[in-house]
Motif scaffolding. Structure first.
Motif, PDB file in Angstrom:
ATOM      1  N   ALA A  33      -6.971 -31.353  34.690  1.00  0.00           N
ATOM      2  CA  ALA A  33      -6.321 -31.591  35.944  1.00  0.00           C
ATOM      3  C   ALA A  33      -5.377 -30.180  36.374  1.00  0.00           C
ATOM      4  O   ALA A  33      -5.319 -29.900  37.429  1.00  0.00           O
ATOM      5  CB  ALA A  33      -5.750 -32.776  36.469  1.00  0.00           C
ATOM      6  N   GLY A  34      -5.405 -29.489  35.373  1.00  0.00           N
ATOM      7  CA  GLY A  34      -4.642 -28.208  35.269  1.00  0.00           C
ATOM      8  C   GLY A  34      -3.006 -28.440  35.701  1.00  0.00           C
ATOM      9  O   GLY A  34      -2.382 -27.476  35.970  1.00  0.00           O
ATOM     10  N   ALA A  35      -2.513 -29.601  35.339  1.00  0.00           N
ATOM     11  CA  ALA A  35      -1.093 -29.834  35.461  1.00  0.00           C
ATOM     12  C   ALA A  35      -0.311 -28.965  34.151  1.00  0.00           C
ATOM     13  O   ALA A  35      -0.679 -29.055  33.120  1.00  0.00           O
ATOM     14  CB  ALA A  35      -0.762 -31.572  34.892  1.00  0.00           C
ATOM     15  N   VAL A  36       0.693 -28.444  35.013  1.00  0.00           N
ATOM     16  CA  VAL A  36       1.368 -27.368  33.915  1.00  0.00           C
ATOM     17  C   VAL A  36       2.902 -27.854  33.775  1.00  0.00           C
ATOM     18  O   VAL A  36       3.522 -27.287  32.938  1.00  0.00           O
ATOM     19  CB  VAL A  36       1.487 -26.129  34.598  1.00  0.00           C
ATOM     20  N   ALA A  37       3.295 -28.735  34.678  1.00  0.00           N
ATOM     21  CA  ALA A  37       4.972 -28.951  34.581  1.00  0.00           C
ATOM     22  C   ALA A  37       5.392 -30.342  35.609  1.00  0.00           C
ATOM     23  O   ALA A  37       4.422 -30.236  36.362  1.00  0.00           O
ATOM     24  CB  ALA A  37       5.824 -27.779  34.998  1.00  0.00           C
ATOM     25  N   VAL A  38       6.351 -30.779  35.325  1.00  0.00           N
ATOM     26  CA  VAL A  38       7.056 -31.657  36.455  1.00  0.00           C
ATOM     27  C   VAL A  38       7.922 -30.676  37.608  1.00  0.00           C
ATOM     28  O   VAL A  38       8.614 -29.954  36.923  1.00  0.00           O
ATOM     29  CB  VAL A  38       7.994 -32.461  35.517  1.00  0.00           C
TER      30      VAL A  38
END
Length: 212
Positions: A49-54
């Motif tokens: 999903a391309g999530a990279v950080a909180v």
């Protein structure tokens, strides 16, 4: 001398800093369409999903002024923004009809905490008898440079404890051995935690922040 506090588990990525997500307003992120990275194609596995950080952690509070005073006065957060918003987009985003919100963002070090108060309609309070084994239990952790000073400061402000006292995690848990931890509650009853890492554990930036 006051202890140094550092918020943990909230990480800004370089990408989000350079190319921020679209906002309905400064307080609340707008829903956005799925990108190619999140689309499952026939005959292949689902792509990242391309999530990279909180980006941040959020808490819903009942009295914004009281909560802002608690986090800024006791824990040295700094207010970044303070917005009151309403309208169909917010009602749809929160799935609460007629929602009118006050949203405050607080910064500690390089991290953000977002507080939201529903001015209308008011929601239910945090369950007063919540315990750490309840399935809705969650907490925000704050790194401190000196557990004894931090604990003394919490007692000075008469916070509600969640632990009996600061605990030293045992050597039987090698990855956590030497960490000191203490749970307490904010004015609404949400659990917070202060942590002190020994020199051989934790992100180097937490030790740098604690050494200032």
């Amino acid at each position: 001398m006051k202890p140094r506090w550092t918020l943990v588990l909230l990480v800004w990525s370089t990408a989000s800093a350079q190319s921020p997500q679209p906002w309905i307003g400064r307080g609340i992120p707008a829903p956005h369409a799925a990108t190619a990275d999140s689309v499952e194609t026939a005959g292949s596995q689902t792509k990242s999903a391309g999530a990279v950080a909180v980006q941040m952690v959020g808490l819903t509070v009942s009295d914004m002024d009281r909560s802002v005073e608690f986090f800024t006065r006791l824990l040295d957060f700094t207010k970044v923004s303070d917005d009151e918003v309403e309208g169909p987009a917010y009602a749809a985003l929160e799935n609460v009809s007629g929602a009118r919100l006050r949203v405050v963002r607080l910064r500690l070090g390089g991290e953000l905490l977002q507080l939201t108060q529903f001015l209308a309609p008011e929601g239910r309070p945090f369950p007063a008898d919540s315990r750490s084994n309840d399935q809705w239990f969650q907490h925000v952790a704050i790194i401190v440079s000196d557990m004894d000073r931090a604990y003394a400061r919490l007692r000075q402000f008469k916070v509600r404890p969640g632990s009996t006292s600061p605990q030293l995690l045992p050597k039987t848990i090698p990855n956590a051995a030497g960490i000191r931890a203490f749970y307490f509650r904010d004015p609404d009853g949400h659990f917070l935690e202060i942590l002190q890492f020994p020199p051989d554990k934790g992100d180097p930036k937490w030790h740098r922040a604690g050494a200032r």
